[in-house]
Structure formats: structure tokens, C-alpha cells
Scaffold this motif. Structure first.
Motif, PDB file in Angstrom:
ATOM      1  N   GLN A  80     -68.997  56.416 -44.726  1.00 57.71           N
ATOM      2  CA  GLN A  80     -70.358  56.844 -45.029  1.00 57.71           C
ATOM      3  C   GLN A  80     -70.645  56.807 -46.525  1.00 57.71           C
ATOM      4  OE1 GLN A  80     -72.692  57.427 -42.669  1.00 57.71           O
ATOM      5  NE2 GLN A  80     -74.102  57.414 -44.411  1.00 57.71           N
ATOM      6  N   THR A  83     -71.427  53.274 -47.544  1.00 54.89           N
ATOM      7  CA  THR A  83     -72.760  52.927 -47.045  1.00 54.89           C
ATOM      8  C   THR A  83     -73.844  53.534 -47.919  1.00 54.89           C
ATOM      9  OG1 THR A  83     -71.926  52.785 -44.779  1.00 54.89           O
ATOM     10  CG2 THR A  83     -74.301  53.030 -45.058  1.00 54.89           C
ATOM     11  N   ASP A  84     -73.664  54.809 -48.286  1.00 55.45           N
ATOM     12  CA  ASP A  84     -74.645  55.482 -49.140  1.00 55.45           C
ATOM     13  C   ASP A  84     -74.715  54.838 -50.522  1.00 55.45           C
ATOM     14  OD1 ASP A  84     -75.149  57.206 -47.073  1.00 55.45           O
ATOM     15  OD2 ASP A  84     -73.901  58.834 -47.857  1.00 55.45           O
ATOM     16  N   GLU A  87     -76.622  51.581 -50.338  1.00 54.42           N
ATOM     17  CA  GLU A  87     -78.054  51.834 -50.171  1.00 54.42           C
ATOM     18  C   GLU A  87     -78.684  52.257 -51.499  1.00 54.42           C
ATOM     19  OE1 GLU A  87     -81.851  52.275 -48.597  1.00 54.42           O
ATOM     20  OE2 GLU A  87     -80.080  51.119 -48.005  1.00 54.42           O
ATOM     21  N   GLU A  88     -77.964  53.058 -52.262  1.00 50.99           N
ATOM     22  CA  GLU A  88     -78.474  53.478 -53.563  1.00 50.99           C
ATOM     23  C   GLU A  88     -78.611  52.277 -54.500  1.00 50.99           C
ATOM     24  OE1 GLU A  88     -77.349  56.538 -57.244  1.00 50.99           O
ATOM     25  OE2 GLU A  88     -76.172  56.561 -55.385  1.00 50.99           O
ATOM     26  N   ARG A  90     -79.095  49.185 -53.567  1.00 47.30           N
ATOM     27  CA  ARG A  90     -80.215  48.386 -53.069  1.00 47.30           C
ATOM     28  C   ARG A  90     -81.547  48.960 -53.543  1.00 47.30           C
ATOM     29  NH1 ARG A  90     -83.804  47.795 -48.706  1.00 47.30           N
ATOM     30  NH2 ARG A  90     -83.421  49.944 -48.069  1.00 47.30           N
ATOM     31  N   GLN A  91     -81.709  50.264 -53.436  1.00 43.07           N
ATOM     32  CA  GLN A  91     -82.961  50.900 -53.848  1.00 43.07           C
ATOM     33  C   GLN A  91     -83.179  50.751 -55.350  1.00 43.07           C
ATOM     34  OE1 GLN A  91     -85.285  52.045 -51.998  1.00 43.07           O
ATOM     35  NE2 GLN A  91     -84.283  52.198 -50.008  1.00 43.07           N
ATOM     36  N   ARG A 130     -82.356  44.523 -43.972  1.00 44.05           N
ATOM     37  CA  ARG A 130     -83.041  45.372 -44.948  1.00 44.05           C
ATOM     38  C   ARG A 130     -83.498  44.518 -46.133  1.00 44.05           C
ATOM     39  NH1 ARG A 130     -78.814  49.998 -46.280  1.00 44.05           N
ATOM     40  NH2 ARG A 130     -77.563  48.103 -46.602  1.00 44.05           N
ATOM     41  N   GLU A 132     -83.799  42.945 -49.472  1.00 47.59           N
ATOM     42  CA  GLU A 132     -82.842  42.813 -50.562  1.00 47.59           C
ATOM     43  C   GLU A 132     -83.570  42.573 -51.885  1.00 47.59           C
ATOM     44  OE1 GLU A 132     -79.552  43.179 -50.619  1.00 47.59           O
ATOM     45  OE2 GLU A 132     -79.571  43.733 -48.502  1.00 47.59           O
TER      46      GLU A 132
END
Length: 509
Positions: A80, A83-84, A87-88, A90-91, A130, A132
Motif C-alpha cells: 500500500q 501504491t500511495d 499516486e502522489e 502522479r498527482q 489513470r 499520466e
């Protein structure tokens, strides 16, 4: 027979070309862009390669990964936290995209709507994907700039701050590696670099395309801020060949850019500067001066351009056929009625056309467009320079900031319309004010007029003088001021007139 080039000596032009091209550390021709030139309004229309983004490479990447695992998708085990973290990242990348694109749009005329629409279609059709971040926020963009502005934008770009920031980490790793080897001496074996190892086998075109794309993705992290410093470097980003040679790649890239800057600054001076050896070069056309420059530098008197001739329905490069039409001409063509008579039916039958398709071909105009492919900063600079010679664009060096600017129309000026570093106003505006002050230095009428103007304007604000009366006075006062400046009346007479302008006020004693 195998040849040995170890003793080969480069001639002058080969040396010139070598430092303006890629080498074993970096390549500068990854993006395949195109440019069209509108001779009527003196603008360049650039189409930026949009193929080097995930939305355009997703299918190739999937095929490549499938090939790598012999048809069995590789399982991806991520906890996890991983994954987090992804995602951070990516944002953060998406947020940086917005910031970078807004900054570039503030400087240049950019339209990326077509690419953005296609990206939306991709993510709509692939809901499992998602969004990119873009590797290059100009991918797929259409950009318009005036002739010559691309060259000026490039030669006056300051790449040094971004370069110095980019080399910090690669330089730190390089110094650490050297220090470690020195401390452990002969017991430390040098790490084999990728260029020293056995070449990797390439089995198909997709593998080659995707691996180069991955190298480009990795390069972006190091060069983005350097590339976004100017328009042409943003349009033509580099690709560093080896992961462990980033420092050499950065050094070669920076040297490449600064070499081109120096060359094109010299070209502007040699070909366009009115004060550069006017007795020798003043009678020559800029194109003739360019030919002389190339001969003096042992360069060929010609350049090659990759030109494509095409007819299309939506891109005009002028307002007269065959390059384009004005609004009235377009309406006339679109509203024209195509007869449904024997000769038109015979023509349609002969060439296998329906009535509607024939109507479409005859009513909707096609415009001739000539575009040029370019892959590197070198390509577009050379191409644009040849076009400004064709169109006789004029340049002059600003008397304030010392930078070249484009002469527009027949307006003769010695100052540019840029804001110089450390200034808040344009050189033209500052020069006008300085010239005005210099011209009127010692003119006693000016401060006298200013003093009474402020006095009476203050009375207008408190309704002691009517606005209409003040406007009439201002016109008369300017006339009197000029008379005083020209010596037609004395300063005492001017002051007396000003004091008596509004008799309802008591005269000061």
C-alpha cells in the motif's frame, strides 16, 4: 575490408557539424516536428510531435511488455505504501504539467486543444488507465510565432541556472564514485558502463521504439527545466543514451545549446547589423552577407531542407489562392451552387463520383501548404534563418539593452519593446522619457507649468474649480508653456498669467 579511423583528422566543417549534433551520450533528433511559413503575415506555424506520450505509446508498451514475458503478463506486487507513493508522484506530475503549460502559454501562442481531446478519448475508452503526466507539455501543440522571434527567443535564453541545478545530483554521484575508488584503491573495480557492455539484442521495431521512449522518459527528469527555458528547446528535447552517463549527457547538451546561441548571435550581427563593418558589408543584401559568412567559416554555400508539398482543406498559409482565401472568398465558394446538368453528371460518372462528393470537391477549397520537417534545435534555427533571409526581415540592436529586435514595417526606431532585466518598463518607453528629459533640460517653463497644474487639479477635486473650466485652462496653459519655452514670453509673464487664470482666487503676495 575493415577500416581503421583512429588517425582520421576532421576538417573544419566536420568539426562544426560534430559539436552541433548528438554523440554517444545524447541525441537531439527524437521529436519529429514540422513548420509552415506564412509569407503574408510573416508568421511560423509549428506542429509539435505528439507521439512521445503515454496515450500514444500505450499500445506499443503493452505489446513490448507482453513480448518480454513471452505472452504472460508480469505480476506487479506493490504494498500500500508503494501504491500511495506512486499516486502522489502522479498527482505532483499533473500539477507540474499545468504550471509549466500555463507559463509557456504566457510567453507563446500555443493551441493544444486537439491533442487534449484525443487524450480524453483515450482515457474514456480505457477506464482502467489513470491519467499520466505529459513528458512534454507542448506535445501535439500548434504554435504561431512571428518570423525571427524564435531565433531571438533562443539566443537570449539563459540556460545556465537550470543547467547548474540539473547537474547537482549527477555531479555528486560522480564525485562520490571517484572518491570511493581513490579510498579503496586497487580493490575497487570500475563499474562497467552500458556502452562498454555487450550490445543488447533488438528483436523487433516495437522493442526499439519502446526502449527509446523509456530512455526519453528518464531524460525528462533531468532536462525539463533546461528545455522549457526557450521555445525551440521545449519543442526539441534531447534523449540521453545511457542511464549511468547523465552527467556527460547534460554537459554535452548544455555545450550544444550555448554553441548554437553564440553562432546565431554572430549571424545576426554579420548579416543584419547596420553598424557591423558598414564600409565593407553595407552595400550587400543580408542573404549575400550570409553566403560570405558561410564561406569565411569553411561551410557549404547551401543548406538542405526536408520539404513536403500538400493540399488540405483546413490550413491556410495566406489569403490568396492557392495558399488561402479571405472571409468573403470563403463564403463565396461555400455558398456557390453546383449545377446539376449533363456535363456535371457526365464528369461524375466518368470518375466514379456521386453527386454529393462532386459537390464537396467543387465547393470546398483546398489550399496549398508547404511544410518542413525538423527534429532538432539546429534544424529549426537553420530553417527559420533561411526564411527570414527570403522575406528580408530586418533586425537592429537596441541602444538601451544591446539586444537585437525585429524592425516592424517602416517604423524607424533604435529601441526594442522588451523589458530589460532589472527594469519595469520597455526600452522604448524608458528611452522616450529619457530623451524627453534631455531635450527639455533647463526649460524653466516645464516645472512652472507642473506646479500650477497640480495646484488647480487639487482645486478641481474639492469642487473649487469646475472640471470644464479646468480642461479649457489646461489647453491654454499648454500653449502659454510652449510660448515661454520658445522665448515668446518671459517666465514672469507666464507666472502672472497662471496666477490670474482663476480670478476667484486671491493672488499670493
Amino acid at each position: 575490408m575493415k577500416k581503421d579511423y583512429s588517425e582520421y583528422k576532421l576538417n573544419e566543417y566536420e568539426k562544426y557539424s560534430y559539436i552541433r549534433s548528438g554523440n554517444q551520450y545524447a541525441r537531439f533528433d527524437y521529436f519529429v516536428n514540422s513548420a509552415s511559413f506564412n509569407a503574408e503575415n510573416k508568421t511560423i506555424f509549428i506542429r509539435v510531435d505528439g507521439s512521445n506520450e503515454y496515450v500514444r505509446r500505450a499500445e506499443d508498451i503493452a505489446e513490448y511488455e507482453d513480448f518480454q514475458t513471452s505472452g504472460h503478463p508480469r505480476p506487479r506486487y506493490r504494498n500500500q505504501q508503494e501504491t500511495d507513493d506512486l499516486e502522489e508522484i502522479r498527482q505532483e506530475g499533473l500539477a507540474e504539467n499545468e504550471k509549466d503549460f500555463a507559463a509557456l502559454c504566457a510567453r507563446y501562442d500555443i493551441d493544444r486543444s486537439g491533442f487534449d481531446m484525443n487524450a480524453e478519448y483515450f482515457y474514456r475508452d480505457h477506464p482502467e488507465e489513470r491519467k499520466e503526466p505529459l513528458n512534454n507539455v507542448l506535445s501535439g501543440s500548434y504554435i504561431r510565432i512571428p518570423f525571427g522571434e524564435g531565433i531571438l527567443d533562443f539566443i537570449y535564453a539563459d540556460f545556465k541556472p537550470a543547467y547548474q541545478q540539473a547537474i547537482k545530483i549527477p555531479l555528486l554521484f560522480s564525485q562520490f564514485s571517484t572518491l570511493l575508488q581513490e579510498e579503496q584503491g586497487e580493490f575497487v573495480l570500475e563499474t562497467e558502463t552500458e556502452q562498454d557492455s555487450e550490445p543488447e539484442k533488438i528483436y523487433n521495431q516495437t522493442q526499439d521504439i519502446v526502449q527509446t521512449y523509456f530512455r526519453y522518459e528518464a531524460t525528462v527528469d533531468h532536462v525539463k527545466d533546461i528545455s522549457y527555458t526557450s521555445l525551440y528547446t521545449a519543442i526539441c528535447p534531447p534523449v540521453f543514451t545511457y542511464e549511468h552517463e547523465t552527467l556527460n549527457g547534460l554537459r554535452w547538451y548544455y555545450n550544444y545549446l550555448t554553441t548554437l546561441q553564440k553562432e546565431y548571435l554572430e549571424l545576426l550581427e554579420f548579416c543584419f547589423d547596420e553598424e557591423f563593418y558598414p564600409e565593407v558589408l553595407g552595400h550587400l543584401h543580408p542573404a549575400e552577407r550570409y553566403n560570405l559568412y558561410r564561406n569565411l567559416h569553411k561551410q557549404p554555400s547551401y543548406i538542405s531542407r526536408d520539404e513536403t508539398f500538400e493540399m488540405n482543406i483546413d490550413l491556410m498559409s495566406g489569403r490568396e489562392m492557392p495558399y488561402g482565401l479571405d472571409a468573403d472568398g470563403m463564403l463565396e465558394r461555400l455558398n456557390s451552387k453546383i449545377p446539376d446538368d449533363d456535363i456535371h453528371r457526365e464528369f461524375a460518372k466518368r470518375y466514379g463520383l456521386t453527386k454529393d462528393s462532386l459537390d464537396f470537391y467543387l465547393r470546398y477549397p483546398r489550399f496549398m501548404n508547404i511544410r518542413y520537417e525538423f527534429r532538432s534545435v539546429t534544424d529549426i534555427l537553420e530553417l527559420e534563418f533561411s526564411k527570414i533571409l527570403e522575406q528580408n526581415i530586418r533586425f537592429r540592436k537596441c541602444k538601451r539593452c544591446g539586444k537585437y529586435f525585429i524592425m516592424k514595417g517602416n517604423y524607424d526606431t533604435r529601441y526594442c519593446d522588451r523589458i530589460a532585466p532589472g527594469e519595469k518598463r520597455k526600452c522604448q518607453d524608458i528611452a522616450a522619457q529619457e530623451n524627453y528629459k534631455q531635450k527639455n533640460a533647463g526649460n524653466e517653463a516645464l516645472p512652472i507649468y507642473s506646479k500650477y497644474y497640480k495646484r488647480y487639479a487639487a482645486r478641481v477635486r474639492v469642487n473649487q474649480i469646475k472640471e470644464a473650466d479646468f480642461k479649457k485652462w489646461k489647453y491654454a496653459a499648454l500653449t502659454k508653456r510652449d510660448e515661454c519655452s520658445d522665448g515668446k514670453i518671459t517666465t514672469e509673464e507666464f507666472i502672472e498669467w497662471l496666477e490670474e487664470s482663476f480670478p476667484n482666487r486671491k493672488k499670493k503676495t
